[in-house]
Design a protein around this motif. Structure first.
Motif, PDB file in Angstrom:
ATOM      1  N   LYS A 130      32.499  68.195  21.849  1.00 45.49           N
ATOM      2  CA  LYS A 130      31.804  66.820  21.703  1.00 45.49           C
ATOM      3  C   LYS A 130      30.640  66.959  22.195  1.00 45.49           C
ATOM      4  CE  LYS A 130      35.853  63.428  21.322  1.00 45.49           C
ATOM      5  NZ  LYS A 130      36.430  62.399  21.509  1.00 45.49           N
ATOM      6  N   ALA A 131      30.419  67.865  23.342  1.00 47.57           N
ATOM      7  CA  ALA A 131      29.234  68.132  23.744  1.00 47.57           C
ATOM      8  C   ALA A 131      28.224  68.900  22.903  1.00 47.57           C
ATOM      9  CB  ALA A 131      29.187  69.200  24.996  1.00 47.57           C
ATOM     10  N   ALA A 132      28.757  69.563  22.020  1.00 43.13           N
ATOM     11  CA  ALA A 132      27.823  70.211  21.014  1.00 43.13           C
ATOM     12  C   ALA A 132      27.737  69.506  19.870  1.00 43.13           C
ATOM     13  CB  ALA A 132      28.710  71.665  20.541  1.00 43.13           C
ATOM     14  N   SER A 133      28.446  68.259  19.578  1.00 42.21           N
ATOM     15  CA  SER A 133      28.006  67.310  18.624  1.00 42.21           C
ATOM     16  C   SER A 133      27.386  66.256  18.886  1.00 42.21           C
ATOM     17  CB  SER A 133      29.387  66.992  17.702  1.00 42.21           C
ATOM     18  OG  SER A 133      30.136  66.487  18.727  1.00 42.21           O
ATOM     19  N   GLY A 134      27.110  66.211  20.359  1.00 36.45           N
ATOM     20  CA  GLY A 134      26.459  65.100  20.852  1.00 36.45           C
ATOM     21  C   GLY A 134      27.278  63.789  21.028  1.00 36.45           C
ATOM     22  N   GLN A 135      28.545  63.999  20.919  1.00 31.98           N
ATOM     23  CA  GLN A 135      29.610  62.737  21.057  1.00 31.98           C
ATOM     24  C   GLN A 135      30.336  62.754  22.287  1.00 31.98           C
ATOM     25  OE1 GLN A 135      30.091  60.883  18.176  1.00 31.98           O
ATOM     26  NE2 GLN A 135      27.977  61.909  17.700  1.00 31.98           N
ATOM     27  N   MET A 136      29.817  63.254  23.368  1.00 33.93           N
ATOM     28  CA  MET A 136      30.534  63.193  24.559  1.00 33.93           C
ATOM     29  C   MET A 136      30.551  61.900  25.216  1.00 33.93           C
ATOM     30  SD  MET A 136      28.323  65.598  27.028  1.00 33.93           S
ATOM     31  CE  MET A 136      27.082  65.073  27.792  1.00 33.93           C
ATOM     32  N   THR A 137      30.984  61.593  26.489  1.00 35.42           N
ATOM     33  CA  THR A 137      30.738  60.289  27.153  1.00 35.42           C
ATOM     34  C   THR A 137      30.115  60.702  28.296  1.00 35.42           C
ATOM     35  OG1 THR A 137      32.907  59.433  26.257  1.00 35.42           O
ATOM     36  CG2 THR A 137      32.118  58.626  28.380  1.00 35.42           C
ATOM     37  N   MET A 138      29.125  59.824  28.829  1.00 30.10           N
ATOM     38  CA  MET A 138      28.408  59.972  30.061  1.00 30.10           C
ATOM     39  C   MET A 138      28.679  58.697  30.901  1.00 30.10           C
ATOM     40  SD  MET A 138      24.813  61.647  29.352  1.00 30.10           S
ATOM     41  CE  MET A 138      24.717  62.615  30.800  1.00 30.10           C
ATOM     42  N   MET A 139      29.431  58.986  32.389  1.00 29.54           N
ATOM     43  CA  MET A 139      29.609  57.859  33.141  1.00 29.54           C
ATOM     44  C   MET A 139      28.531  57.629  34.057  1.00 29.54           C
ATOM     45  SD  MET A 139      33.527  59.036  33.699  1.00 29.54           S
ATOM     46  CE  MET A 139      33.913  59.914  32.192  1.00 29.54           C
TER      47      MET A 139
END
Length: 299
Positions: A130-139
């Motif tokens: 998900k980091a590679a695809s720009g789909q991760m979550t940031m808190m």
């Protein structure tokens, strides 16, 4: 044009840097493995040989290292090598993506503000893919002025950027609670699979049934696939949860709050670490169970 720098091209950081580059940003990078930084720059971007030069070149610096100690080193140096904080321009923003004690994050914000720098508390979740695809979550948590500078870069790296407070700490608290669940779920998944193996249930069949039943969890589905494949390559290592669940318990201990499941899961990861599996994938916590034969994967 605002320039962004990223420190730490590991499993998460490399994908985050690629997402920033894909969004059209001028991405500057540093990694202790110079060849990794140079390989990234060969595809577009700039590799720095020192943290100080990256700090001087960037308006926003994103740090994706393992823990608070490494973050301190990145910012303030390690006694022999300078960090990036002293060379950063006044008003620049430091974005901290590690899993840390929330009180440490609060103190870091004050320290950086004393140097004329801004800060965003921004732990991350979602895994390398998900980091590679720009789909991760940031808190995230930070002052509005810091968000105003950093937000385009946060949105380029993550599909979901949660704003949880107007000062540091809230982002790290939510990440710690996420890690509580993640660690307990991995430990429970390993326990369930281990019981199935002990009882002679076919591991692949058990995996298929559970992942289509109410007992499933994201962690069971993801991590027990590693066990079936006998692939303990560390996407997230056992010692990460020794650290993260330790922070969970420290936070709760400070307010005398009981966490019985977290305590047990922490002991399981500690046992796996001391048994020699510290650097293996966190699914290797299943190896602490006696009397079972683990899948050997495909020949």
């Amino acid at each position: 044009m605002t320039t962004v720098g990223l420190i730490g091209l590991g499993a998460m950081g490399s994908g985050m840097a690629a997402s920033l580059r894909r969004a059209g940003h001028n991405v500057q990078v540093f990694d202790v493995r110079r060849e990794v930084a140079q390989a990234f720059a060969a595809e577009g971007g700039v590799a720095h040989d020192t943290l100080a030069s990256l700090g001087a070149a960037c308006d926003v610096v994103v740090s994706v290292v393992v823990n608070a100690a490494q973050t301190e080193s990145v910012l303030f140096g390690d006694g022999s090598t300078a960090g990036c904080a002293a060379s950063m321009k006044p008003g620049s923003v430091f974005v901290m993506c590690s899993t840390v004690d929330p009180n440490w994050s609060v103190a870091l914000e004050a320290r950086l503000e004393g140097m004329g720098l801004q800060y965003v508390d921004a732990p991350i979740s979602g895994g390398a893919a998900k980091a590679a695809s720009g789909q991760m979550t940031m808190m995230t948590a930070g002052k509005p002025a810091a968000y105003a500078v950093a937000e385009p870069f946060l949105n380029a790296m993550a599909a979901k950027v949660y704003k949880l407070g107007d000062s540091a700490g809230a982002g790290s608290k939510v990440k710690i609670i996420n890690q509580l669940l993640a660690g307990v779920h991995i430990a429970a998944a390993a326990e369930a699979m281990a019981l199935g193996l002990r009882e002679g249930v076919d591991a692949a069949a058990l995996y298929e049934v559970i992942t289509n039943s109410a007992g499933n969890s994201w962690m069971f589905e993801n991590r027990m696939a590693h066990v079936l494949a006998a692939d303990y390559t560390p996407l997230s290592a056992v010692d990460i949860f020794v650290k993260d669940l330790g922070i969970v318990l420290d936070m709760a201990r400070a307010s005398k709050f009981p966490l019985p499941l977290s305590s047990t899961a922490h002991q399981m990861f500690m046992q796996a670490s001391t048994a020699g599996f510290a650097k293996e994938d966190d699914s290797a916590v299943i190896k602490i169970f006696p009397g079972i034969e683990l899948p050997k994967g495909k020949a």
